[in-house]
Design a protein around this motif. Structure first.
Motif, PDB file in Angstrom:
ATOM      1  N   GLY A  80       0.827  -1.198   0.000  1.00 16.63           N
ATOM      2  CA  GLY A  80       0.000   0.000   0.000  1.00 16.63           C
ATOM      3  C   GLY A  80       0.860   1.245   0.000  1.00 16.63           C
ATOM      4  O   GLY A  80       2.039   1.210  -0.375  1.00 16.63           O
ATOM      5  N   PRO A  81       0.317   2.383   0.416  1.00 17.05           N
ATOM      6  CA  PRO A  81       1.093   3.637   0.438  1.00 17.05           C
ATOM      7  C   PRO A  81       2.362   3.476   1.263  1.00 17.05           C
ATOM      8  O   PRO A  81       2.355   2.833   2.311  1.00 17.05           O
ATOM      9  N   SER A  82       3.446   4.047   0.780  1.00 16.91           N
ATOM     10  CA  SER A  82       4.736   3.916   1.462  1.00 16.91           C
ATOM     11  C   SER A  82       5.157   5.239   2.090  1.00 16.91           C
ATOM     12  O   SER A  82       4.718   6.313   1.683  1.00 16.91           O
ATOM     13  N   PHE A  83       6.034   5.142   3.082  1.00 15.90           N
ATOM     14  CA  PHE A  83       6.554   6.297   3.793  1.00 15.90           C
ATOM     15  C   PHE A  83       8.063   6.159   3.906  1.00 15.90           C
ATOM     16  O   PHE A  83       8.615   5.056   3.813  1.00 15.90           O
ATOM     17  N   ASP A  84       8.742   7.283   4.119  1.00 17.97           N
ATOM     18  CA  ASP A  84      10.188   7.252   4.332  1.00 17.97           C
ATOM     19  C   ASP A  84      10.504   6.340   5.514  1.00 17.97           C
ATOM     20  O   ASP A  84       9.843   6.415   6.559  1.00 17.97           O
ATOM     21  N   GLY A  85      11.496   5.508   5.334  1.00 18.60           N
ATOM     22  CA  GLY A  85      11.895   4.601   6.405  1.00 18.60           C
ATOM     23  C   GLY A  85      11.221   3.250   6.361  1.00 18.60           C
ATOM     24  O   GLY A  85      11.540   2.372   7.172  1.00 18.60           O
TER      25      GLY A  85
END
Length: 230
Positions: A80-85
């Motif tokens: 799904g949506p990704s984030f930094d880290g």
């Protein structure tokens, strides 16, 4: 060290051994699973920074020795949506884990899609001689999927869940490799799980945990709660 996130101690040792032979990084990278391993650009940058393949090989052996003795905390893996880290996407995590297998892969799923990265990784394992066991749902609703998987993954052992006297589904989603690492996830082995759904799982590189999980499924099979599909 970024390499520590994408290279296992065994892989680091293989790369170092290849570098010791002829110093060629392209040959060393070819020892890694897959066609575009995430360690490749990091190794190139490290060699450029160190300026000597022998020094890089020595550093990799040091990392491998330290990593072999270091604890491996559980790691969350998302789709799904990704984030930094964020760590690996579910697709990459499962494919890389199966590609590491040298002896045994156990995978359970409710649904699956032929051609998905997960199913293709299982086929690669079969092709290189790894013992593969797949636990699928054998209900009438999913019988077509099971039949297609049997045909695509010829050479694998297939099991299904047989509930005791009542309706029940095989709904677990687990991948266990060499009784050394396990991935427990909400994701099926399907295209939707790979590319569209919001999924979360935990990757545990702990032989004690993985072997106990694997033994649980063996015990269920011994009780005929899991039965072979011919």
């Amino acid at each position: 060290m970024q390499l520590a996130k994408v290279l296992s101690p065994t892989q680091a040792t293989s790369v170092a051994a290849s570098l010791d032979i002829d110093g060629r990084l392209d040959y060393a990278i070819a020892t890694l699973p897959g066609t575009s391993h995430p360690a490749a650009p990091l190794l190139g940058a490290a060699l450029k920074r160190l300026g000597d393949s022998a020094v890089l090989a020595s550093a990799l052996r040091g990392f491998a020795a330290a990593g072999a003795n270091a604890p491996n905390p559980p790691r969350a893996v998302w789709s799904g949506p990704s984030f930094d880290g964020d760590s690996d996407h579910t697709t990459a995590a499962v494919a890389h884990l199966i590609d590491e297998a040298t002896e045994d892969v156990f995978a359970s799923t409710y649904s699956a899609t032929l051609g998905s990265p997960f199913v293709e990784a299982l086929w690669r394992a079969i092709a290189r001689g790894v013992t593969v066991t797949v636990l699928v749902d054998g209900s009438e609703k999913m019988s077509g999927t099971a039949a297609k998987l049997l045909k695509r993954l010829e050479g694998a052992r297939f099991l299904t869940y047989v509930p005791d006297g009542s309706f029940g589904l095989q709904h677990s989603k687990v991948v266990i490799v060499d009784s050394a690492a396990a991935f427990v996830t909400s994701a099926n082995l399907s295209e939707a799980a790979a590319h569209r759904n919001l999924e979360v799982g935990v990757l545990v590189r702990d032989p004690e945990f993985a072997s106990k999980l694997r033994q649980r499924f063996r015990s269920l099979a011994a009780l005929n709660t899991l039965m072979d599909i011919d």
